[in-house]
Design a protein around this motif. Structure first.
Motif, PDB file in Angstrom:
ATOM      1  N   PHE A  63       0.814  -1.233   0.000  1.00  0.00           N
ATOM      2  CA  PHE A  63       0.000   0.000   0.000  1.00  0.00           C
ATOM      3  C   PHE A  63       0.840   1.273   0.000  1.00  0.00           C
ATOM      4  O   PHE A  63       0.327   2.351  -0.294  1.00  0.00           O
ATOM      5  CB  PHE A  63      -0.919   0.011   1.228  1.00  0.00           C
ATOM      6  CG  PHE A  63      -0.214   0.229   2.540  1.00  0.00           C
ATOM      7  CD1 PHE A  63       0.416  -0.818   3.199  1.00  0.00           C
ATOM      8  CD2 PHE A  63      -0.169   1.486   3.121  1.00  0.00           C
ATOM      9  CE1 PHE A  63       1.072  -0.621   4.407  1.00  0.00           C
ATOM     10  CE2 PHE A  63       0.484   1.696   4.334  1.00  0.00           C
ATOM     11  CZ  PHE A  63       1.112   0.632   4.974  1.00  0.00           C
ATOM     12  N   ALA A  86      13.098   6.063   7.157  1.00  0.00           N
ATOM     13  CA  ALA A  86      13.351   4.893   7.993  1.00  0.00           C
ATOM     14  C   ALA A  86      12.315   3.870   7.570  1.00  0.00           C
ATOM     15  O   ALA A  86      11.252   4.233   7.069  1.00  0.00           O
ATOM     16  CB  ALA A  86      13.153   5.239   9.458  1.00  0.00           C
ATOM     17  N   THR A  91       8.211   0.684   3.095  1.00  0.00           N
ATOM     18  CA  THR A  91       8.411   2.096   2.746  1.00  0.00           C
ATOM     19  C   THR A  91       9.711   2.252   1.970  1.00  0.00           C
ATOM     20  O   THR A  91       9.776   2.993   0.983  1.00  0.00           O
ATOM     21  CB  THR A  91       8.439   2.974   4.019  1.00  0.00           C
ATOM     22  OG1 THR A  91       7.176   2.854   4.671  1.00  0.00           O
ATOM     23  CG2 THR A  91       8.691   4.429   3.696  1.00  0.00           C
ATOM     24  N   PHE A 137      13.204   0.093  14.298  1.00  0.00           N
ATOM     25  CA  PHE A 137      12.592   1.112  13.444  1.00  0.00           C
ATOM     26  C   PHE A 137      12.476   2.458  14.154  1.00  0.00           C
ATOM     27  O   PHE A 137      12.729   3.506  13.554  1.00  0.00           O
ATOM     28  CB  PHE A 137      11.198   0.656  12.983  1.00  0.00           C
ATOM     29  CG  PHE A 137      10.418   1.752  12.313  1.00  0.00           C
ATOM     30  CD1 PHE A 137      10.595   2.034  10.969  1.00  0.00           C
ATOM     31  CD2 PHE A 137       9.514   2.536  13.039  1.00  0.00           C
ATOM     32  CE1 PHE A 137       9.893   3.067  10.355  1.00  0.00           C
ATOM     33  CE2 PHE A 137       8.816   3.564  12.437  1.00  0.00           C
ATOM     34  CZ  PHE A 137       8.999   3.833  11.095  1.00  0.00           C
ATOM     35  N   PRO A 188      -4.049  -3.681   9.765  1.00  0.00           N
ATOM     36  CA  PRO A 188      -2.904  -3.796  10.672  1.00  0.00           C
ATOM     37  C   PRO A 188      -2.424  -2.389  11.036  1.00  0.00           C
ATOM     38  O   PRO A 188      -2.552  -1.473  10.227  1.00  0.00           O
ATOM     39  CB  PRO A 188      -1.839  -4.520   9.844  1.00  0.00           C
ATOM     40  CG  PRO A 188      -2.296  -4.472   8.436  1.00  0.00           C
ATOM     41  CD  PRO A 188      -3.703  -3.988   8.376  1.00  0.00           C
ATOM     42  N   GLY A 190       0.960  -0.266  12.449  1.00  0.00           N
ATOM     43  CA  GLY A 190       2.372  -0.223  12.827  1.00  0.00           C
ATOM     44  C   GLY A 190       2.714   1.194  13.252  1.00  0.00           C
ATOM     45  O   GLY A 190       2.597   1.578  14.404  1.00  0.00           O
ATOM     46  N   ASN A 191       3.103   1.996  12.262  1.00  0.00           N
ATOM     47  CA  ASN A 191       3.372   3.401  12.533  1.00  0.00           C
ATOM     48  C   ASN A 191       2.083   4.221  12.543  1.00  0.00           C
ATOM     49  O   ASN A 191       2.091   5.406  12.806  1.00  0.00           O
ATOM     50  CB  ASN A 191       4.353   3.933  11.480  1.00  0.00           C
ATOM     51  CG  ASN A 191       5.350   4.920  12.054  1.00  0.00           C
ATOM     52  OD1 ASN A 191       5.598   4.956  13.245  1.00  0.00           O
ATOM     53  ND2 ASN A 191       5.892   5.745  11.183  1.00  0.00           N
ATOM     54  N   ALA A 192       0.987   3.558  12.184  1.00  0.00           N
ATOM     55  CA  ALA A 192      -0.382   4.082  12.299  1.00  0.00           C
ATOM     56  C   ALA A 192      -0.767   5.119  11.252  1.00  0.00           C
ATOM     57  O   ALA A 192      -1.793   5.793  11.374  1.00  0.00           O
ATOM     58  CB  ALA A 192      -0.647   4.615  13.707  1.00  0.00           C
ATOM     59  N   GLY A 193       0.025   5.222  10.182  1.00  0.00           N
ATOM     60  CA  GLY A 193      -0.311   6.148   9.100  1.00  0.00           C
ATOM     61  C   GLY A 193      -1.485   5.680   8.261  1.00  0.00           C
ATOM     62  O   GLY A 193      -2.330   6.478   7.851  1.00  0.00           O
ATOM     63  N   ASN A 194      -1.561   4.380   8.019  1.00  0.00           N
ATOM     64  CA  ASN A 194      -2.571   3.896   7.074  1.00  0.00           C
ATOM     65  C   ASN A 194      -3.981   4.006   7.631  1.00  0.00           C
ATOM     66  O   ASN A 194      -4.895   4.420   6.927  1.00  0.00           O
ATOM     67  CB  ASN A 194      -2.261   2.443   6.680  1.00  0.00           C
ATOM     68  CG  ASN A 194      -2.727   2.114   5.276  1.00  0.00           C
ATOM     69  OD1 ASN A 194      -2.857   3.018   4.431  1.00  0.00           O
ATOM     70  ND2 ASN A 194      -2.999   0.856   5.019  1.00  0.00           N
ATOM     71  N   ALA A 243       7.029  -6.101   9.620  1.00  0.00           N
ATOM     72  CA  ALA A 243       6.597  -4.804   9.077  1.00  0.00           C
ATOM     73  C   ALA A 243       5.965  -3.921  10.145  1.00  0.00           C
ATOM     74  O   ALA A 243       5.993  -2.698  10.041  1.00  0.00           O
ATOM     75  CB  ALA A 243       5.609  -5.009   7.928  1.00  0.00           C
ATOM     76  N   ILE A 246       6.982  -2.029  15.654  1.00  0.00           N
ATOM     77  CA  ILE A 246       7.139  -0.592  15.904  1.00  0.00           C
ATOM     78  C   ILE A 246       6.619  -0.285  17.310  1.00  0.00           C
ATOM     79  O   ILE A 246       5.499  -0.689  17.654  1.00  0.00           O
ATOM     80  CB  ILE A 246       6.365   0.229  14.826  1.00  0.00           C
ATOM     81  CG1 ILE A 246       6.996  -0.013  13.439  1.00  0.00           C
ATOM     82  CG2 ILE A 246       6.340   1.716  15.179  1.00  0.00           C
ATOM     83  CD1 ILE A 246       6.270   0.623  12.271  1.00  0.00           C
ATOM     84  N   ALA A 292       2.416  -9.359   8.442  1.00  0.00           N
ATOM     85  CA  ALA A 292       1.825  -8.162   9.065  1.00  0.00           C
ATOM     86  C   ALA A 292       0.432  -7.888   8.528  1.00  0.00           C
ATOM     87  O   ALA A 292      -0.474  -7.482   9.265  1.00  0.00           O
ATOM     88  CB  ALA A 292       2.719  -6.944   8.820  1.00  0.00           C
ATOM     89  N   SER A 293       0.237  -8.131   7.239  1.00  0.00           N
ATOM     90  CA  SER A 293      -1.065  -7.875   6.617  1.00  0.00           C
ATOM     91  C   SER A 293      -2.160  -8.708   7.265  1.00  0.00           C
ATOM     92  O   SER A 293      -3.306  -8.276   7.379  1.00  0.00           O
ATOM     93  CB  SER A 293      -1.015  -8.219   5.128  1.00  0.00           C
ATOM     94  OG  SER A 293       0.014  -7.516   4.491  1.00  0.00           O
ATOM     95  N   THR A 320      -2.159  -5.503   3.448  1.00  0.00           N
ATOM     96  CA  THR A 320      -1.289  -4.374   3.109  1.00  0.00           C
ATOM     97  C   THR A 320      -0.115  -4.687   2.184  1.00  0.00           C
ATOM     98  O   THR A 320       0.362  -3.817   1.472  1.00  0.00           O
ATOM     99  CB  THR A 320      -0.746  -3.776   4.422  1.00  0.00           C
ATOM    100  OG1 THR A 320      -0.366  -4.875   5.280  1.00  0.00           O
ATOM    101  CG2 THR A 320      -1.788  -2.936   5.116  1.00  0.00           C
ATOM    102  N   GLY A 321       0.373  -5.948   2.223  1.00  0.00           N
ATOM    103  CA  GLY A 321       1.560  -6.248   1.419  1.00  0.00           C
ATOM    104  C   GLY A 321       1.556  -7.671   0.882  1.00  0.00           C
ATOM    105  O   GLY A 321       0.865  -8.555   1.404  1.00  0.00           O
TER     106      GLY A 321
HETATM  107  C1  AN7 Z   1       2.759  -4.774   5.179  1.00  0.00           C
HETATM  108  O1  AN7 Z   1       7.667   0.130   5.714  1.00  0.00           O
HETATM  109  O2  AN7 Z   1       6.204   1.182   8.643  1.00  0.00           O
HETATM  110  O3  AN7 Z   1       0.348   1.589  10.444  1.00  0.00           O
HETATM  111  O4  AN7 Z   1       8.518   1.324   7.287  1.00  0.00           O
HETATM  112  O5  AN7 Z   1       4.632  -2.728   5.704  1.00  0.00           O
HETATM  113  O6  AN7 Z   1       0.684   2.790   8.269  1.00  0.00           O
HETATM  114  O7  AN7 Z   1       2.645   1.996   9.589  1.00  0.00           O
HETATM  115  C2  AN7 Z   1       5.424  -0.502   7.198  1.00  0.00           C
HETATM  116  C3  AN7 Z   1       4.186  -0.675   7.742  1.00  0.00           C
HETATM  117  C4  AN7 Z   1       1.127  -2.737   7.741  1.00  0.00           C
HETATM  118  C5  AN7 Z   1       1.643  -0.750   9.026  1.00  0.00           C
HETATM  119  N1  AN7 Z   1       1.394  -3.693   6.843  1.00  0.00           N
HETATM  120  O8  AN7 Z   1       1.157   0.418   8.434  1.00  0.00           O
HETATM  121  C6  AN7 Z   1       7.583   0.670   6.828  1.00  0.00           C
HETATM  122  C7  AN7 Z   1       6.367   0.491   7.628  1.00  0.00           C
HETATM  123  C8  AN7 Z   1       2.549  -3.687   6.163  1.00  0.00           C
HETATM  124  C9  AN7 Z   1       3.497  -2.692   6.402  1.00  0.00           C
HETATM  125  C10 AN7 Z   1       2.028  -1.742   8.026  1.00  0.00           C
HETATM  126  C11 AN7 Z   1       3.250  -1.708   7.364  1.00  0.00           C
HETATM  127  P1  AN7 Z   1       1.208   1.789   9.214  1.00  0.00           P
END
Ligand code: AN7
Length: 354
Positions: A63, A86, A91, A137, A188, A190-194, A243, A246, A292-293, A320-321
């Motif tokens: 994504f 990073a 990313t 990360f 999912p 992680g950094n919570a942007g999506n 992924a 974080i 992670a997806s 997501t991936g």
């Molecule tokens: C497959 O690539 O943070 O909550 O540095 O690769 O928007 O961060 C990846 C995050 C979910 C989480 N699924 O999304 C990076 C990175 C996959 C991801 C997330 C990531 P965010």
């Protein structure tokens, strides 16, 4: 050229901060399949409609390409000399590809030995400067913020607002394909942007009267990397889902707001739940996503067991991936190991199989 607009900027230009002066750098990201998960939804009581937004079908397999399209186009517009990020892998893969296409140098800072090999290969083949650090990360992102400020480099992590702008187009696509909004959207985190981006997209579509109400945003962290759920920074995040390993998400507050404002949740799933969901979508739906997806589907299964759904609910899970990014994990957890037989014994081996 095609009569159909290609790429997220051409398709959703009216919703995006671009002008005639913005040079568009696109690899025809977006328009990813929204696939009905027929087996999954059938097993619930009551059965519900479940759709998988398959973001692994983007040009670099995640994504991230939606936001990178915007971030790199805007970096080019402001004549940045280079970009930096990073990354837990995706990313960096996306930045490297879009940077190559734009002719912009890309530097990626990643935790040594902690990103899936496919993602590292992508950064390398696209010609990025790859710096592996001893540190996770969160350490890498702190470093990148400092270096970017001192050396006037453009950050293309999701703290860059153009990343969120591009990624919100996934919510538009879901609504355009369904013809309405889903009841729940699982992601999912992680950094919570999506999750922040989807929520922005849904709200903008509602303001534009394309949809009549808003879905509940359901974000899932891995249990060993769940700072938002436990309410504090996790210094040593651990999960098989590299992924989303974080511990101090950049969009923490925005994600918590998305969950609160939509009457959704930020919750967590264990590594076992993630891997079960990962195998389930591969074995039963024919879709290979990365670990992670599968946190989104694991979250769905967890809440289905808790009995929160009603018969007319429509649920979207973002995958997501792509699974091919991390073949090591697939080989490690696959239910059916391969067998080696002599060529002459193939017929016999098949006889006992079905
Ligand atoms: C497959 O690539 O943070 O909550 O540095 O690769 O928007 O961060 C990846 C995050 C979910 C989480 N699924 O999304 C990076 C990175 C996959 C991801 C997330 C990531 P965010």
């Amino acid at each position: 050229m095609s009569k159909h607009p290609q790429g997220v900027i051409a398709t959703y230009r009216e919703f995006l901060p671009v002008t005639d002066k913005t040079p568009i750098v696109s690899l025809h990201e977006g328009r990813t399949p929204l696939i009905a998960a027929r087996q999954l939804g059938k097993t619930f009581n009551p059965p519900i409609a479940v759709y998988l937004k398959c973001e692994g079908f983007n040009p670099t397999g995640s994504f991230k390409d939606r936001g990178m399209c915007l971030a790199i186009s805007k970096a080019l517009e402001k004549k940045a000399r280079a970009v930096i990020c990073a990354s837990t892998g995706n990313t960096s893969a996306s930045a490297s590809a879009y940077g190559a296409r734009a002719g912009l140098p890309v530097c990626v800072v990643i935790p040594e030995g902690e990103i899936a090999m496919g993602k590292l290969a992508q950064a390398i083949i696209h010609g990025a400067k790859v710096l592996q650090i001893k540190g996770n990360f969160d350490v890498a992102l702190d470093m990148v913020k400092e270096i970017a400020a001192n050396q006037s480099l453009e950050i293309v992590n999701s703290i860059n607002p153009f990343r969120i702008e591009g990624q919100k187009t996934a919510a538009f696509e879901v609504c355009d394909v369904l013809g309405t909004m889903p009841t729940y959207h699982f992601l999912p985190v992680g950094n919570a942007g999506n999750i922040t981006a989807y929520w922005k997209g849904y709200r903008e579509y509602k303001d534009a009267k394309r949809i009549s109400s808003l879905p509940k945003m359901m974000g899932f962290q891995a249990a060993g990397a769940a700072p938002i759920v436990i309410g504090r920074v996790v210094n040593n995040p651990e999960t098989v889902a590299s992924a989303i390993r974080i511990g101090n998400p950049a969009s923490w507050k925005a994600a918590a707001n998305a969950a609160a404002e939509s009457s959704g949740t930020i919750d967590m799933v264990t590594d076992d739940e993630i891997l079960d969901a990962y195998k389930m979508v591969a074995e039963q739906e024919g879709i290979f996503c990365e670990p992670a997806s599968a946190a989104s589907v694991a979250g769905l299964l967890k809440l289905a067991r808790a009995g929160i759904f009603q018969a007319n609910d429509a649920v979207v899970c973002t995958l997501t991936g792509h699974g091919l990014k991390d073949v090591d994990r697939a080989m490690a957890v696959a239910s059916r190991p391969t067998t080696c037989v002599n060529a002459g014994d193939v017929a016999e081996a098949i006889r006992g199989w079905l």
